[in-house]
Design a protein around this motif. Structure first.
Motif, PDB file in Angstrom:
ATOM      1  N   VAL A  12       0.989  -1.259  -0.010  1.00 23.70           N
ATOM      2  CA  VAL A  12       0.055   0.053  -0.095  1.00 23.70           C
ATOM      3  C   VAL A  12       1.051   1.343   0.053  1.00 23.70           C
ATOM      4  O   VAL A  12       1.770   1.412   0.876  1.00 23.70           O
ATOM      5  CB  VAL A  12      -0.898  -0.012   1.210  1.00 23.70           C
ATOM      6  N   THR A  13       0.926   2.152  -1.064  1.00 31.08           N
ATOM      7  CA  THR A  13       1.578   3.231  -1.069  1.00 31.08           C
ATOM      8  C   THR A  13       0.698   4.278  -0.264  1.00 31.08           C
ATOM      9  O   THR A  13      -0.369   4.445  -0.001  1.00 31.08           O
ATOM     10  CB  THR A  13       1.758   3.771  -2.595  1.00 31.08           C
ATOM     11  N   GLY A  14       1.457   5.138   0.095  1.00 31.18           N
ATOM     12  CA  GLY A  14       0.857   6.463   0.968  1.00 31.18           C
ATOM     13  C   GLY A  14       0.259   5.874   2.096  1.00 31.18           C
ATOM     14  O   GLY A  14      -1.222   6.458   2.472  1.00 31.18           O
ATOM     15  N   GLY A  15       0.629   5.025   2.961  1.00 33.71           N
ATOM     16  CA  GLY A  15      -0.223   4.238   4.065  1.00 33.71           C
ATOM     17  C   GLY A  15      -0.053   4.934   5.337  1.00 33.71           C
ATOM     18  O   GLY A  15      -0.814   4.407   6.569  1.00 33.71           O
ATOM     19  N   SER A  16       0.764   6.312   5.615  1.00 35.38           N
ATOM     20  CA  SER A  16       0.913   6.553   7.008  1.00 35.38           C
ATOM     21  C   SER A  16      -0.213   7.483   7.690  1.00 35.38           C
ATOM     22  O   SER A  16      -0.566   7.722   8.617  1.00 35.38           O
ATOM     23  CB  SER A  16       2.264   7.342   7.047  1.00 35.38           C
ATOM     24  N   ARG A  17      -1.170   7.999   6.515  1.00 38.83           N
ATOM     25  CA  ARG A  17      -2.057   8.972   7.073  1.00 38.83           C
ATOM     26  C   ARG A  17      -3.400   8.928   6.344  1.00 38.83           C
ATOM     27  O   ARG A  17      -3.507   8.109   5.039  1.00 38.83           O
ATOM     28  CB  ARG A  17      -1.739  10.385   6.888  1.00 38.83           C
ATOM     29  N   GLY A  18      -4.636   9.283   6.985  1.00 37.03           N
ATOM     30  CA  GLY A  18      -5.830   9.446   6.143  1.00 37.03           C
ATOM     31  C   GLY A  18      -6.394   8.011   5.594  1.00 37.03           C
ATOM     32  O   GLY A  18      -6.208   6.907   6.521  1.00 37.03           O
ATOM     33  N   ASP A  41       6.292  12.394   6.869  1.00 39.39           N
ATOM     34  CA  ASP A  41       5.813  12.414   8.208  1.00 39.39           C
ATOM     35  C   ASP A  41       6.382  11.183   8.913  1.00 39.39           C
ATOM     36  O   ASP A  41       5.643  10.030   9.249  1.00 39.39           O
ATOM     37  CB  ASP A  41       4.164  12.281   8.220  1.00 39.39           C
ATOM     38  N   GLN A  42       7.403  11.328   9.750  1.00 40.41           N
ATOM     39  CA  GLN A  42       7.905  10.175  10.475  1.00 40.41           C
ATOM     40  C   GLN A  42       7.392   9.745  11.602  1.00 40.41           C
ATOM     41  O   GLN A  42       7.262   8.724  12.109  1.00 40.41           O
ATOM     42  CB  GLN A  42       9.293  10.763  10.807  1.00 40.41           C
ATOM     43  N   GLU A  43       6.520  10.924  12.356  1.00 44.70           N
ATOM     44  CA  GLU A  43       5.932  10.648  13.445  1.00 44.70           C
ATOM     45  C   GLU A  43       4.578  10.054  13.171  1.00 44.70           C
ATOM     46  O   GLU A  43       4.177   8.791  13.980  1.00 44.70           O
ATOM     47  CB  GLU A  43       5.155  11.999  14.077  1.00 44.70           C
ATOM     48  N   ALA A  44       3.910  10.129  12.064  1.00 44.23           N
ATOM     49  CA  ALA A  44       2.614   9.310  11.702  1.00 44.23           C
ATOM     50  C   ALA A  44       3.182   7.930  11.308  1.00 44.23           C
ATOM     51  O   ALA A  44       2.353   7.151  11.853  1.00 44.23           O
ATOM     52  CB  ALA A  44       1.886   9.890  10.396  1.00 44.23           C
ATOM     53  N   ALA A  45       4.195   7.917  10.732  1.00 46.30           N
ATOM     54  CA  ALA A  45       4.749   6.289  10.483  1.00 46.30           C
ATOM     55  C   ALA A  45       5.069   5.550  11.598  1.00 46.30           C
ATOM     56  O   ALA A  45       5.055   4.367  11.663  1.00 46.30           O
ATOM     57  CB  ALA A  45       6.160   6.544   9.281  1.00 46.30           C
ATOM     58  N   ALA A  46       5.696   6.367  12.728  1.00 50.87           N
ATOM     59  CA  ALA A  46       6.138   5.807  13.767  1.00 50.87           C
ATOM     60  C   ALA A  46       4.844   5.474  14.559  1.00 50.87           C
ATOM     61  O   ALA A  46       4.896   3.977  15.141  1.00 50.87           O
ATOM     62  CB  ALA A  46       7.103   6.434  14.724  1.00 50.87           C
ATOM     63  N   ASP A  47       3.643   5.914  14.485  1.00 43.76           N
ATOM     64  CA  ASP A  47       2.405   5.654  15.068  1.00 43.76           C
ATOM     65  C   ASP A  47       1.793   4.578  14.539  1.00 43.76           C
ATOM     66  O   ASP A  47       1.348   3.693  15.168  1.00 43.76           O
ATOM     67  CB  ASP A  47       1.580   7.063  15.132  1.00 43.76           C
ATOM     68  N   ARG A  60       5.716  -3.916   7.516  1.00 48.96           N
ATOM     69  CA  ARG A  60       6.905  -3.002   7.323  1.00 48.96           C
ATOM     70  C   ARG A  60       6.238  -1.619   6.957  1.00 48.96           C
ATOM     71  O   ARG A  60       5.847  -1.470   5.953  1.00 48.96           O
ATOM     72  CB  ARG A  60       7.958  -3.643   6.300  1.00 48.96           C
ATOM     73  N   VAL A  61       6.972  -0.795   7.593  1.00 51.70           N
ATOM     74  CA  VAL A  61       6.716   0.818   7.226  1.00 51.70           C
ATOM     75  C   VAL A  61       7.987   1.286   6.720  1.00 51.70           C
ATOM     76  O   VAL A  61       8.763   1.354   7.551  1.00 51.70           O
ATOM     77  CB  VAL A  61       5.993   1.437   8.238  1.00 51.70           C
ATOM     78  N   VAL A  62       8.059   1.740   5.471  1.00 51.37           N
ATOM     79  CA  VAL A  62       9.508   2.260   5.000  1.00 51.37           C
ATOM     80  C   VAL A  62       9.246   3.660   4.460  1.00 51.37           C
ATOM     81  O   VAL A  62       8.088   4.082   4.083  1.00 51.37           O
ATOM     82  CB  VAL A  62      10.101   1.349   3.878  1.00 51.37           C
TER      83      VAL A  62
END
Length: 244
Positions: A12-18, A41-47, A60-62
């Motif tokens: 999934v691309t663009g998976g850190s928000r929304g 947005d590293q904070e959103a990725a870490a969350d 995996r979140v890269v």
């Protein structure tokens, strides 16, 4: 109708928000293994990483900029390393844009077109060798592509192009058993980054259901197209806009 996706291997691309984030979590909650990416947005990725831990370790979140061929190749390589192949690709990364034509400079045009259209080509092309029979590609378009929106010619052009790209690819990849479809959202609630209250009320009044979309509405549509219940659907647009 069961939407159990246990064992499905997903990118999934663009998976850190929304909506992208909702898609990632919905897939993981139903047993899929997911690789996703973020750009800044590293904070959103870490969350998101913390939330995914509740569904096991096979995620995996890269960090990747999907507008760059080398980053698209890196994402495909990550999926090959972790999963050995792919069953589901969701091209969810996208940006909005707002500018009158006379102020629409080339840099802004390319920012929107490169993210909303070129990235689909780059990521899908990189991932193509990983697909087996019965794989599915799900592209996130926009219902506005059919209606047009003032001051958003570059945005609606990019999303309209996704339709032609998807339908052509469905015919090209169909003989390999790969399905390609579009989900076309309307206006999705985006919290603090959304339009002002008066605009929200105007949008609500324009929908048959009287509300904005939620990220979960888009994720639910993805679950259907990722499942075997949509095995004979390809080249289609599933509009999820509350009846605008």
């Amino acid at each position: 109708m069961s939407l159990d996706l246990t064992g499905k291997r997903c990118l999934v691309t663009g998976g850190s928000r929304g909506s992208g984030r909702a898609i990632v979590l919905a897939l993981a909650a139903r047993g899929a293994r997911v690789v996703t990416c973020y750009r800044e947005d590293q904070e959103a990725a870490a969350d998101l990483e913390r939330e995914l831990k509740a569904f096991g370790a096979d995620h995996r979140v890269v960090r990747a900029d999907v507008r760059r061929p080398e980053d698209a190749a890196m994402l495909a390589g990550t999926c090959r390393e972790l999963f050995g192949g792919l069953d589901v690709l969701v091209n969810s990364a996208g940006v909005d844009g707002h500018a009158p034509l006379e102020a629409l400079e080339p840099d802004e045009w390319h920012r929107v077109l490169d993210t909303n259209l070129t990235a689909l080509h780059l990521v899908t092309r990189a991932a193509l060798p990983l697909f087996g029979a019965n794989a599915t590609i799900i592209n996130i378009g926009a219902s506005a592509a059919e209606r047009g929106l003032a001051f958003k010619s570059h945005y609606t052009a990019s999303k309209a192009a996704v339709t032609g790209w998807t339908r052509s690819l469905a015919k090209e990849l169909g003989p390999r058993g790969i399905r390609v479809n579009i989900i076309a959202p309307g206006i999705v609630a985006s919290g603090a980054d959304g339009p002002p209250p008066q605009v929200i009320e105007r949008i609500k009044s324009a929908t048959a259901l009287g509300r904005l979309g939620a990220p979960g509405d888009i994720a639910d549509a993805v679950l259907f197209l990722a499942s075997d219940h949509s095995a004979y659907i390809s080249g289609a647009t599933l509009t999820v806009d509350g009846g605008i």
